[in-house]
Write a protein that holds these residues in place. Sequence first.
Motif, short mmCIF file in Angstrom:
data_model
loop_
_atom_site.label_atom_id
_atom_site.label_comp_id
_atom_site.label_asym_id
_atom_site.label_seq_id
_atom_site.Cartn_x
_atom_site.Cartn_y
_atom_site.Cartn_z
N VAL A 90 38.44 6.26 4.32
CA VAL A 90 37.63 6.71 3.18
C VAL A 90 37.20 8.16 3.41
O VAL A 90 37.27 8.99 2.50
CB VAL A 90 36.41 5.79 2.96
CG1 VAL A 90 35.51 6.33 1.87
CG2 VAL A 90 36.87 4.37 2.64
N GLY A 91 36.77 8.46 4.63
CA GLY A 91 36.40 9.83 4.98
C GLY A 91 37.58 10.78 4.89
O GLY A 91 37.46 11.91 4.40
N LYS A 92 38.74 10.31 5.33
CA LYS A 92 39.95 11.13 5.25
C LYS A 92 40.28 11.40 3.78
O LYS A 92 40.60 12.52 3.40
CB LYS A 92 41.12 10.41 5.94
CG LYS A 92 42.39 11.24 6.00
CD LYS A 92 43.57 10.44 6.52
CE LYS A 92 43.47 10.15 7.98
NZ LYS A 92 44.75 9.61 8.52
N TRP A 93 40.19 10.35 2.94
CA TRP A 93 40.47 10.51 1.52
C TRP A 93 39.50 11.51 0.90
O TRP A 93 39.90 12.41 0.16
CB TRP A 93 40.38 9.16 0.80
CG TRP A 93 40.56 9.29 -0.67
CD1 TRP A 93 41.73 9.49 -1.34
CD2 TRP A 93 39.53 9.27 -1.66
NE1 TRP A 93 41.49 9.60 -2.69
CE2 TRP A 93 40.15 9.46 -2.91
CE3 TRP A 93 38.15 9.11 -1.61
CZ2 TRP A 93 39.42 9.49 -4.10
CZ3 TRP A 93 37.44 9.14 -2.79
CH2 TRP A 93 38.08 9.33 -4.01
N ALA A 94 38.21 11.39 1.21
CA ALA A 94 37.20 12.31 0.67
C ALA A 94 37.47 13.74 1.13
O ALA A 94 37.33 14.68 0.34
CB ALA A 94 35.80 11.87 1.07
N GLY A 95 37.86 13.90 2.38
CA GLY A 95 38.18 15.24 2.89
C GLY A 95 39.35 15.86 2.14
O GLY A 95 39.31 17.04 1.78
N HIS A 96 40.37 15.05 1.89
CA HIS A 96 41.51 15.56 1.12
C HIS A 96 41.13 15.80 -0.34
O HIS A 96 41.62 16.75 -0.96
CB HIS A 96 42.69 14.59 1.22
CG HIS A 96 43.42 14.69 2.52
ND1 HIS A 96 44.34 15.68 2.79
CD2 HIS A 96 43.35 13.93 3.64
CE1 HIS A 96 44.82 15.53 4.01
NE2 HIS A 96 44.22 14.46 4.55
N LEU A 97 40.25 14.96 -0.88
CA LEU A 97 39.79 15.13 -2.25
C LEU A 97 39.09 16.49 -2.40
O LEU A 97 39.32 17.20 -3.38
CB LEU A 97 38.85 13.99 -2.64
CG LEU A 97 38.33 13.99 -4.07
CD1 LEU A 97 39.48 13.84 -5.07
CD2 LEU A 97 37.34 12.84 -4.24
N CYS A 98 38.28 16.85 -1.42
CA CYS A 98 37.59 18.15 -1.46
C CYS A 98 38.57 19.31 -1.38
O CYS A 98 38.25 20.43 -1.77
CB CYS A 98 36.59 18.24 -0.31
SG CYS A 98 35.16 17.17 -0.54
#
Length: 164
Positions: free
Chosen positions: A41-49
Amino acid sequence: MVSTGEVVRMVLVGIGATAVLDVWSMILKGLGVPTLDYALVGKWAGHLCRGRFAHASMAKAAPIPGEAPLGWAIHYAVGIVFSALLVGVYGVAWLRDPAWLPALAVGVATVMVPWFVMQPAMGAGIASSRTPTPMKNRLRSVATHAVFGCGLYLSAALLKLVWA
């Protein structure tokens, strides 16, 4: 208008419900049932940013510094948001006099977020359609969100006992 005390109570209910969910996940993991790694989830959020919403496989995406703590922070923040959703739908009176059914209904309804946002964005397809066992994964998601709903109720009921 929601008072400061009601906001605090709502936050505590969200944290408590998320903690109940985490205990459930630990039990499942102990039984050998796969559970979500919140680092993803953190990885996804990082890529989303960085401008990327969807991935073919989140596990294969490039790592993001601090993805695990970020994922856990998001996990608890979402629990708080879902608690606020419950209060938004059923009113602040629910915080003072919680009932099972509204909490369970909101908990189960929140399964729509992973089914239609997180799973497609992480490469699992809508409602786990791209996984080897989609129906098993869907049922596991519903059960997990039902446990979260129970956690909403249990947390609010505990607060009712200790918070006059």
